[in-house]
Design a protein around this motif. Sequence first.
Motif, PDB file in Angstrom:
ATOM      1  N   VAL A 173       0.831  -1.205   0.000  1.00  0.00           N
ATOM      2  CA  VAL A 173       0.000   0.000   0.000  1.00  0.00           C
ATOM      3  C   VAL A 173       0.867   1.258   0.000  1.00  0.00           C
ATOM      4  O   VAL A 173       0.584   2.233  -0.694  1.00  0.00           O
ATOM      5  CB  VAL A 173      -0.959  -0.006   1.207  1.00  0.00           C
ATOM      6  CG1 VAL A 173      -1.741   1.310   1.279  1.00  0.00           C
ATOM      7  CG2 VAL A 173      -1.907  -1.175   1.128  1.00  0.00           C
ATOM      8  N   SER A 174       1.946   1.227   0.778  1.00  0.00           N
ATOM      9  CA  SER A 174       2.819   2.393   0.851  1.00  0.00           C
ATOM     10  C   SER A 174       3.434   2.702  -0.509  1.00  0.00           C
ATOM     11  O   SER A 174       3.500   3.863  -0.924  1.00  0.00           O
ATOM     12  CB  SER A 174       3.916   2.159   1.891  1.00  0.00           C
ATOM     13  OG  SER A 174       4.779   3.266   1.964  1.00  0.00           O
ATOM     14  N   ARG A 228       4.402   4.678   5.719  1.00  0.00           N
ATOM     15  CA  ARG A 228       4.219   3.366   6.340  1.00  0.00           C
ATOM     16  C   ARG A 228       3.565   3.498   7.709  1.00  0.00           C
ATOM     17  O   ARG A 228       2.731   2.676   8.091  1.00  0.00           O
ATOM     18  CB  ARG A 228       5.566   2.646   6.463  1.00  0.00           C
ATOM     19  CG  ARG A 228       6.204   2.323   5.115  1.00  0.00           C
ATOM     20  CD  ARG A 228       7.609   1.760   5.259  1.00  0.00           C
ATOM     21  NE  ARG A 228       7.596   0.359   5.647  1.00  0.00           N
ATOM     22  CZ  ARG A 228       7.895  -0.116   6.851  1.00  0.00           C
ATOM     23  NH1 ARG A 228       8.213   0.748   7.822  1.00  0.00           N
ATOM     24  NH2 ARG A 228       7.861  -1.400   7.125  1.00  0.00           N
ATOM     25  N   GLU A 229       3.941   4.528   8.468  1.00  0.00           N
ATOM     26  CA  GLU A 229       3.401   4.690   9.817  1.00  0.00           C
ATOM     27  C   GLU A 229       1.883   4.865   9.777  1.00  0.00           C
ATOM     28  O   GLU A 229       1.172   4.337  10.637  1.00  0.00           O
ATOM     29  CB  GLU A 229       4.060   5.886  10.508  1.00  0.00           C
ATOM     30  CG  GLU A 229       3.584   6.157  11.933  1.00  0.00           C
ATOM     31  CD  GLU A 229       3.821   4.980  12.865  1.00  0.00           C
ATOM     32  OE1 GLU A 229       3.038   4.849  13.837  1.00  0.00           O
ATOM     33  OE2 GLU A 229       4.757   4.183  12.627  1.00  0.00           O
ATOM     34  N   ALA A 230       1.374   5.587   8.796  1.00  0.00           N
ATOM     35  CA  ALA A 230      -0.068   5.788   8.690  1.00  0.00           C
ATOM     36  C   ALA A 230      -0.784   4.469   8.434  1.00  0.00           C
ATOM     37  O   ALA A 230      -1.878   4.224   8.969  1.00  0.00           O
ATOM     38  CB  ALA A 230      -0.381   6.772   7.566  1.00  0.00           C
ATOM     39  N   ILE A 231      -0.149   3.570   7.654  1.00  0.00           N
ATOM     40  CA  ILE A 231      -0.767   2.270   7.372  1.00  0.00           C
ATOM     41  C   ILE A 231      -0.701   1.368   8.600  1.00  0.00           C
ATOM     42  O   ILE A 231      -1.664   0.660   8.915  1.00  0.00           O
ATOM     43  CB  ILE A 231      -0.067   1.610   6.161  1.00  0.00           C
ATOM     44  CG1 ILE A 231      -0.162   2.533   4.942  1.00  0.00           C
ATOM     45  CG2 ILE A 231      -0.707   0.264   5.846  1.00  0.00           C
ATOM     46  CD1 ILE A 231       0.665   2.104   3.779  1.00  0.00           C
ATOM     47  N   GLU A 286      -3.668  -1.180  13.060  1.00  0.00           N
ATOM     48  CA  GLU A 286      -3.914  -1.322  14.499  1.00  0.00           C
ATOM     49  C   GLU A 286      -5.371  -1.009  14.821  1.00  0.00           C
ATOM     50  O   GLU A 286      -6.014  -1.727  15.606  1.00  0.00           O
ATOM     51  CB  GLU A 286      -2.976  -0.386  15.279  1.00  0.00           C
ATOM     52  CG  GLU A 286      -1.531  -0.876  15.280  1.00  0.00           C
ATOM     53  CD  GLU A 286      -0.553   0.125  15.860  1.00  0.00           C
ATOM     54  OE1 GLU A 286       0.565  -0.278  16.219  1.00  0.00           O
ATOM     55  OE2 GLU A 286      -0.903   1.323  15.945  1.00  0.00           O
ATOM     56  N   GLN A 287      -5.923   0.029  14.207  1.00  0.00           N
ATOM     57  CA  GLN A 287      -7.331   0.350  14.428  1.00  0.00           C
ATOM     58  C   GLN A 287      -8.231  -0.758  13.897  1.00  0.00           C
ATOM     59  O   GLN A 287      -9.243  -1.104  14.513  1.00  0.00           O
ATOM     60  CB  GLN A 287      -7.674   1.671  13.742  1.00  0.00           C
ATOM     61  CG  GLN A 287      -7.038   2.894  14.376  1.00  0.00           C
ATOM     62  CD  GLN A 287      -7.423   4.174  13.655  1.00  0.00           C
ATOM     63  OE1 GLN A 287      -8.427   4.217  12.949  1.00  0.00           O
ATOM     64  NE2 GLN A 287      -6.623   5.212  13.835  1.00  0.00           N
ATOM     65  N   ALA A 288      -7.863  -1.313  12.740  1.00  0.00           N
ATOM     66  CA  ALA A 288      -8.655  -2.397  12.161  1.00  0.00           C
ATOM     67  C   ALA A 288      -8.649  -3.624  13.061  1.00  0.00           C
ATOM     68  O   ALA A 288      -9.684  -4.272  13.258  1.00  0.00           O
ATOM     69  CB  ALA A 288      -8.104  -2.745  10.777  1.00  0.00           C
ATOM     70  N   LEU A 289      -7.494  -3.975  13.627  1.00  0.00           N
ATOM     71  CA  LEU A 289      -7.396  -5.132  14.518  1.00  0.00           C
ATOM     72  C   LEU A 289      -8.171  -4.896  15.810  1.00  0.00           C
ATOM     73  O   LEU A 289      -8.776  -5.831  16.361  1.00  0.00           O
ATOM     74  CB  LEU A 289      -5.928  -5.443  14.819  1.00  0.00           C
ATOM     75  CG  LEU A 289      -5.142  -6.032  13.642  1.00  0.00           C
ATOM     76  CD1 LEU A 289      -3.653  -6.049  13.932  1.00  0.00           C
ATOM     77  CD2 LEU A 289      -5.639  -7.448  13.339  1.00  0.00           C
ATOM     78  N   VAL A 290      -8.171  -3.655  16.298  1.00  0.00           N
ATOM     79  CA  VAL A 290      -8.984  -3.332  17.478  1.00  0.00           C
ATOM     80  C   VAL A 290     -10.461  -3.566  17.168  1.00  0.00           C
ATOM     81  O   VAL A 290     -11.188  -4.205  17.949  1.00  0.00           O
ATOM     82  CB  VAL A 290      -8.752  -1.871  17.915  1.00  0.00           C
ATOM     83  CG1 VAL A 290      -9.848  -1.415  18.890  1.00  0.00           C
ATOM     84  CG2 VAL A 290      -7.395  -1.719  18.566  1.00  0.00           C
ATOM     85  N   ALA A 291     -10.927  -3.053  16.018  1.00  0.00           N
ATOM     86  CA  ALA A 291     -12.331  -3.215  15.639  1.00  0.00           C
ATOM     87  C   ALA A 291     -12.701  -4.679  15.476  1.00  0.00           C
ATOM     88  O   ALA A 291     -13.767  -5.128  15.936  1.00  0.00           O
ATOM     89  CB  ALA A 291     -12.606  -2.446  14.345  1.00  0.00           C
ATOM     90  N   ALA A 292     -11.824  -5.463  14.822  1.00  0.00           N
ATOM     91  CA  ALA A 292     -12.109  -6.888  14.606  1.00  0.00           C
ATOM     92  C   ALA A 292     -12.102  -7.657  15.921  1.00  0.00           C
ATOM     93  O   ALA A 292     -12.928  -8.556  16.141  1.00  0.00           O
ATOM     94  CB  ALA A 292     -11.078  -7.475  13.650  1.00  0.00           C
ATOM     95  N   LYS A 328      -8.960  -3.552   5.420  1.00  0.00           N
ATOM     96  CA  LYS A 328      -9.023  -2.939   4.095  1.00  0.00           C
ATOM     97  C   LYS A 328      -9.857  -1.657   4.134  1.00  0.00           C
ATOM     98  O   LYS A 328      -9.468  -0.632   3.570  1.00  0.00           O
ATOM     99  CB  LYS A 328      -9.625  -3.922   3.098  1.00  0.00           C
ATOM    100  CG  LYS A 328      -9.719  -3.368   1.675  1.00  0.00           C
ATOM    101  CD  LYS A 328     -10.332  -4.381   0.724  1.00  0.00           C
ATOM    102  CE  LYS A 328     -10.456  -3.805  -0.676  1.00  0.00           C
ATOM    103  NZ  LYS A 328     -11.083  -4.759  -1.611  1.00  0.00           N
ATOM    104  N   GLN A 329     -11.027  -1.723   4.834  1.00  0.00           N
ATOM    105  CA  GLN A 329     -11.884  -0.545   4.929  1.00  0.00           C
ATOM    106  C   GLN A 329     -11.166   0.597   5.647  1.00  0.00           C
ATOM    107  O   GLN A 329     -11.201   1.752   5.209  1.00  0.00           O
ATOM    108  CB  GLN A 329     -13.173  -0.902   5.674  1.00  0.00           C
ATOM    109  CG  GLN A 329     -14.032  -1.919   4.940  1.00  0.00           C
ATOM    110  CD  GLN A 329     -15.184  -2.401   5.796  1.00  0.00           C
ATOM    111  OE1 GLN A 329     -15.341  -1.980   6.942  1.00  0.00           O
ATOM    112  NE2 GLN A 329     -15.984  -3.305   5.256  1.00  0.00           N
ATOM    113  N   VAL A 330     -10.516   0.267   6.758  1.00  0.00           N
ATOM    114  CA  VAL A 330      -9.825   1.292   7.525  1.00  0.00           C
ATOM    115  C   VAL A 330      -8.659   1.865   6.732  1.00  0.00           C
ATOM    116  O   VAL A 330      -8.414   3.068   6.725  1.00  0.00           O
ATOM    117  CB  VAL A 330      -9.339   0.733   8.880  1.00  0.00           C
ATOM    118  CG1 VAL A 330      -8.539   1.785   9.641  1.00  0.00           C
ATOM    119  CG2 VAL A 330     -10.516   0.272   9.711  1.00  0.00           C
ATOM    120  N   ILE A 331      -7.925   0.978   6.043  1.00  0.00           N
ATOM    121  CA  ILE A 331      -6.770   1.427   5.260  1.00  0.00           C
ATOM    122  C   ILE A 331      -7.212   2.360   4.139  1.00  0.00           C
ATOM    123  O   ILE A 331      -6.595   3.402   3.902  1.00  0.00           O
ATOM    124  CB  ILE A 331      -6.000   0.220   4.690  1.00  0.00           C
ATOM    125  CG1 ILE A 331      -5.249  -0.493   5.813  1.00  0.00           C
ATOM    126  CG2 ILE A 331      -5.016   0.655   3.610  1.00  0.00           C
ATOM    127  CD1 ILE A 331      -4.626  -1.795   5.400  1.00  0.00           C
TER     128      ILE A 331
END
Length: 494
Positions: free
Chosen positions: A12-13, A20-23, A28-34, A116-119
């Motif tokens: 993606v980067s 890379r840090e933004a991804i 991390e946010q996606a894994l929290v949500a899942a 994918k959605q969060v990214i």
Amino acid sequence: MSREILTVVETVSNEKGVPREAIFQALEQALVAATKKKFYEGTVDEEAQLRVAIDRKTGDYETFRQWEVVADEDHEMPACQDAISDLDPNEWQLGDIREQQVQSIDFGRIAAQIAKQVIVQKIREAERAMVADQYASRVGELIYGEVKKQTKDGFIIDLGDNAEGYLAREEMLPKELLRPKQRINAILYNVNREGRGAQLLLSRSRPEMLIALMRKEVPEISEEIIEIKTAARQPGVRAKIAVKTNDHRIDPVGACIGMRGTRIQAVQQELNGERIDVVVWSDDPAQYIASALEPADVSSIVLDEDARSADIIFATSDQLARAIGSQGQNVRLASELTGYKLDMMLEDEYRERQASEAQQYIDMFVQRLELDEDLANALVDMGFTSIDEVAYVPAETFDEIELDEDTVQLLQSRAKEVAIADALLQQESIQDPSEELLNMEGMTRELAFALAARGVVTVDDLADQAIDDIADIEGLDPQRAGHLIMKARESWFN
């Protein structure tokens, strides 16, 4: 799974040019949500707060549950709060975050979909931020782009490097027609950092557009030999631009017009034939106003610098018509350019108005000071327009009309009596501000009494005011005046 995470980040980067840090943060946010969806959704711990930490080198990650340390009386959400009394006071303080490692979710299909959605969202945010950073320093500059497509209310302009500008219809020239693939110039007037709406806002109708085009066509402006002071436009029809030379050897008007008008014609062509008057700026308001009203010849100007207004007198009706211009264009643009309200009249009309005003002052002095008409007329000729002026000017001021000392003393004594009586009468007629006005949010006692002196006694009185009516009160600027007026009008809407 750690290798898969690193692969996603790198791919993606590289493809999107996102840091890379933004991804990593998006993952991390996606894994929290899942994780919350799988382990906590529908349970008593649904409000649990989680944190996922991904190792930036290995791709390994750990999940932590968090509790905020709060006072006992604030302990309302046990799923994400700890009461201070339940913890060791030597180890924890109010506001601390207590963490405990919990089971991590596999980076499987569900987590990957959420990721994918969060990214995608993060990529959009990062791209907007990058564009905003790239163009923030270019606000006010001339931007060159290609018409990409038409929308309901304007046009999308391709600026290159994945950047797009938005040119709204109200920011275009009247009757201007744009076609796809057409190359145009526009001014960048705002960069919208919000996540909604167009980001790079363009205009072709603002005065800054004219200024930028003049700077492009006239090298002396870029070299700061000639300075643009201000500009006013009726887009697509007519404009005035005020210039000043920093080198007395250079004619600013001639430099802006160019040999045989080539420079000004290039600007006019870009603005669909908009007629442009180049005006010499002056720090003398009267001279500046006279220049701004060209091609009309001004006979005389009477300024009121405090009120930012001026009476402009013309010898003939032809010159008056020329100053006003077609449909008032010339005087309207001159007023906008100079910042003065301009009142246009012929010499006869001005003399009549002066005579009428003078007669009003004469009548006032005759009636209120019991003077004969000759003395009242002499006072008006000297410039006296109020009883206070007569009462309190130095006695030697009257030497001009050769009054003896006793007459001057009697005149001023009588004027002081009338002035004091007027002041007492005015004081008696002033009402105190209402309790509602005194207690209104943002109001001070001093300001309430200052408003009452203007006849603004109640909140409804204040709601009826315009900003200009009260903004001149000491300690009250236009912004605060507007805030107080809108506060007073809340009752109308309620």
